[in-house]
Scaffold this motif. Structure first.
Motif, PDB file in Angstrom:
ATOM      1  N   PHE A   1       0.812  -1.216   0.000  1.00 23.36           N
ATOM      2  CA  PHE A   1       0.000   0.000   0.000  1.00 23.36           C
ATOM      3  C   PHE A   1       0.844   1.263   0.000  1.00 23.36           C
ATOM      4  CE2 PHE A   1      -2.837  -3.276   1.563  1.00 23.36           C
ATOM      5  CZ  PHE A   1      -3.966  -3.037   0.802  1.00 23.36           C
ATOM      6  N   ALA A   2       2.163   1.151   0.176  1.00 28.92           N
ATOM      7  CA  ALA A   2       3.021   2.326   0.027  1.00 28.92           C
ATOM      8  C   ALA A   2       2.928   2.879  -1.389  1.00 28.92           C
ATOM      9  CB  ALA A   2       4.466   1.978   0.362  1.00 28.92           C
ATOM     10  N   GLY A   3       2.486   2.049  -2.321  1.00 30.21           N
ATOM     11  CA  GLY A   3       2.265   2.529  -3.679  1.00 30.21           C
ATOM     12  C   GLY A   3       1.156   3.558  -3.777  1.00 30.21           C
ATOM     13  N   MET A   4       0.363   3.703  -2.702  1.00 34.45           N
ATOM     14  CA  MET A   4      -0.694   4.712  -2.702  1.00 34.45           C
ATOM     15  C   MET A   4      -0.149   6.109  -2.409  1.00 34.45           C
ATOM     16  SD  MET A   4      -3.459   3.156  -3.485  1.00 34.45           S
ATOM     17  CE  MET A   4      -4.703   4.366  -3.037  1.00 34.45           C
ATOM     18  N   ILE A   5       1.120   6.217  -1.983  1.00 36.17           N
ATOM     19  CA  ILE A   5       1.686   7.527  -1.653  1.00 36.17           C
ATOM     20  C   ILE A   5       1.671   8.470  -2.857  1.00 36.17           C
ATOM     21  CG2 ILE A   5       3.791   8.741  -0.952  1.00 36.17           C
ATOM     22  CD1 ILE A   5       4.397   6.415   0.924  1.00 36.17           C
ATOM     23  N   PRO A   6       2.222   8.070  -4.020  1.00 36.51           N
ATOM     24  CA  PRO A   6       2.156   8.986  -5.164  1.00 36.51           C
ATOM     25  C   PRO A   6       0.739   9.210  -5.668  1.00 36.51           C
ATOM     26  CG  PRO A   6       3.074   6.881  -5.840  1.00 36.51           C
ATOM     27  CD  PRO A   6       3.020   6.862  -4.345  1.00 36.51           C
ATOM     28  N   VAL A   7      -0.147   8.230  -5.459  1.00 33.99           N
ATOM     29  CA  VAL A   7      -1.545   8.420  -5.858  1.00 33.99           C
ATOM     30  C   VAL A   7      -2.180   9.520  -5.014  1.00 33.99           C
ATOM     31  CG1 VAL A   7      -3.798   7.316  -6.068  1.00 33.99           C
ATOM     32  CG2 VAL A   7      -1.723   6.021  -6.596  1.00 33.99           C
TER      33      VAL A   7
END
Length: 323
Positions: free
Chosen positions: A259-265
């Protein structure tokens, strides 16, 4: 008396844990756009105010939730872990992100932080104490997909050696923010851990501010700065920390790391809402890839424990005692 904490192997987690982890990292991503309003406020003084206020709020909530329960006391090992968590995951992380952005812009920092899922997918299972196990091949593959999407959503910007060094420092600190918390969560829980970590960060920041800015490390904020500091305190610190630490032990660091991939989102969405830029086709494509990678990782079956370890074993919290 000293208490043992019964732990179970990480599972896929209930929908509330999945939603909590996704929301936490999305909220962390909003920090990039909002922090643009407080770039002129003294760095260390502003961060000290942020964490001090967050610690007060979280402590009040924790006291209300723990009414009638004996307090948890940490021994030497517990306080050492807490200090390391606060210094790396809160203090040094913020310094690395800000200095990396100053050195080479936000793109390189965002790209390197986009590798957090991959780092946690590999390191998380190997450092989970009594539930240590081999990394799941599907989770590693899913983490690579998330990294690719995060990189695309962030943008492939140019960088330099100094920016890369600061960005790698931020990456290491972000990993510490999760891995150092795992031994503490059974004893403290998400609210108390968030409160104590924020409180411990304050003297570190004040000391650094005194050295770099002297008496100028604190000043009255403008109205816009006050609103931004309030948002960062309540939403990015209090709410996001609680949601992340509530979800982390149930999902496991490898799945939660996706879910760290949600940071740029989150950064992209906030910039659009604040009128700081309309998402490009690459931004949207990156967000779609991130979500696909997260779904792939969540569909992975729980990994088997490595030989010589026992899942679901009784594991003692680090020098935690209830009096």
């Amino acid at each position: 008396m000293t208490t043992d904490t019964l732990t179970s192997p990480p599972v896929a987690g209930r929908p509330s844990h999945v939603a909590g982890a996704a929301t936490a990292m999305f909220l962390v991503g909003t920090l990039a756009a909002v922090s643009g309003v407080i770039t002129d406020y003294p760095l260390y003084g502003g961060q000290a105010v942020r964490y001090a206020a967050a610690a007060v709020i979280l402590s009040v909530v924790a006291r209300a939730a723990d009414r009638g329960r004996p307090p948890v006391r940490l021994g030497a090992r517990g306080w050492t872990l807490l200090a390391a968590l606060s210094l790396t995951g809160l203090v040094i992380f913020n310094v690395c992100v800000i200095e990396g952005t100053r050195a080479s812009g936000p793109s390189l920092v965002g790209i390197v932080l986009g590798t957090v899922p991959l780092a946690l997918a590999v390191l998380g299972p190997l450092t989970s104490g009594g539930t240590r196990r081999a990394p799941s091949a599907r989770l590693v593959a899913a983490a690579l997909v998330v990294v690719a999407g995060a990189t695309l959503a962030t943008g492939l910007g140019s960088g330099n050696l100094a920016g890369l060094a600061w960005s790698l420092g931020a990456l290491a600190c972000e990993v510490c923010f999760s891995l150092l918390a795992l031994p503490l969560l059974p004893a403290l829980g998400p609210i108390r851990l968030s409160a104590r970590a924020a409180a411990v960060a304050v003297p570190f920041l004040l000391a650094m501010g005194a050295v770099t800015d002297g008496t100028g490390m604190l000043r009255a904020p403008t109205a816009a700065e006050a609103l931004s500091l309030g948002y960062v305190t309540v939403v990015v610190t209090v709410v996001a920390f609680f949601l992340w630490y509530r979800s982390l032990p149930r999902l496991g660091p490898d799945r939660a790391g996706l879910f760290a991939g949600m940071i740029p989102v989150g950064a992209m969405a906030t910039a659009a809402v604040l009128g700081r830029g309309v998402p490009s086709a690459a931004d949207v494509a990156g967000a779609v890839i991130v979500i696909a990678g997260i779904l792939l990782g969540l569909s992975a079956p729980p990994a088997r424990a490595a030989s010589g370890t026992t899942t679901g074993s009784r594991r003692r919290a680090p020098d935690a005692a209830r009096s």
